[in-house]
Enzyme design. Structure first.
Site, mmCIF file in Angstrom:
data_model
loop_
_atom_site.group_PDB
_atom_site.id
_atom_site.type_symbol
_atom_site.label_atom_id
_atom_site.label_comp_id
_atom_site.label_asym_id
_atom_site.label_seq_id
_atom_site.Cartn_x
_atom_site.Cartn_y
_atom_site.Cartn_z
ATOM 1 N N SER A 1 0.874 -1.148 -0.074
ATOM 2 C CA SER A 1 0.005 -0.082 -0.108
ATOM 3 C C SER A 1 0.659 1.248 0.011
ATOM 4 C CB SER A 1 -0.958 0.082 1.128
ATOM 5 O OG SER A 1 -1.702 -1.209 1.247
ATOM 6 N N HIS B 1 0.664 4.552 4.535
ATOM 7 C CA HIS B 1 -0.048 5.307 3.233
ATOM 8 C C HIS B 1 0.790 6.649 3.191
ATOM 9 C CE1 HIS B 1 -3.786 2.407 3.630
ATOM 10 N NE2 HIS B 1 -2.685 1.926 3.166
#
Length: 236
Positions: free
Chosen positions: A137, A184
């Site tokens: 991610s 993230h």
């Protein structure tokens, strides 16, 4: 027999030939390769239980206690569930095709790896030092960050991408989501920095400066990770 072997036509494996052919057509070979390797690694995870996770997942302790900084990169290949890996690979397929055609294969690979490293450093800086994370991610958010920077310079419409980024970042803050928003955010910032470097050094005459800046960014990320991890773990 030696003479016959010397005179025999040299052949290459069919898979290698197909890869060369796809590369010649301009296909996003790096994107497809990352997806393929990641899916194979997930299959191995499924078959071996927690073995690969224990060996290659990332934790800030890897910088100080176990001295295994490569985990900041190897964790990109690991995933926690089939849904996790499929969603990440689908997003990689979408953005990878776009960016690999824009940047070229080696620049795209560098972007992916540096953004993934930045995601791991985001965990070091923003999360508990004993946190364990895995997944691509951070690198994928880095692709989004680079795409935003590049498209802004090109004058593209980014409204939909901003909405997508906001939704995905917000999901990481939901209670019980078990998603590393730190990775993230770190990946997003790292990818944006790489995209900015590419933009400012896109002239062929500045190729050496581009490579130097990318190497400097990687070194700075590793140094930051080591110093922050050492300070945090020493404080506990």
């Amino acid at each position: 027999m030696r003479e016959q072997r010397a005179q025999a036509p040299r052949t290459k494996p069919a898979a290698f030939t197909r890869i060369r052919s796809a590369a010649g057509r301009g296909a996003p070979v790096v994107t497809y390769s990352i997806i393929g390797v990641t899916l194979v690694v997930y299959l191995l995870q499924f078959l071996t239980g927690s073995l690969l996770t224990n060996l290659f997942a990332f934790t800030p302790q890897a910088f100080v206690l176990s001295i295994e900084p490569w985990r900041a990169i190897t964790s990109l290949l690991l995933h926690g569930s089939i849904l996790h890996v499929l969603l990440n690979m689908y997003t990689l397929w979408l953005f990878g095709q776009l960016l690999e055609s824009m940047l070229g294969r080696w620049r795209f690979l560098a972007l992916y790896l540096i953004a993934g490293l930045a995601g791991s450093i985001g965990v070091v800086v923003l999360a508990d030092p004993f946190t364990w994370v895995l997944g691509a991610s951070g690198a994928i958010f880095g692709l989004m960050g680079a795409f935003v920077v590049i498209q802004r310079r090109l004058g593209g419409n980014l409204t939909q991408l901003y909405v997508l980024l906001a939704i995905n970042l917000a999901i990481g803050f939901l209670p019980g989501a078990n998603i590393s928003w730190q990775a993230h955010l770190g990946g997003l910032v790292g990818g944006a920095l790489v995209g900015l470097i590419y933009l400012e050094t896109r002239d062929r005459s500045r190729r050496g400066l581009q490579i130097g800046l990318l190497i400097g960014l990687v070194v700075a990320l590793f140094v930051l990770g080591f110093l922050v991890a050492r300070w945090k773990i020493g404080a506990f």
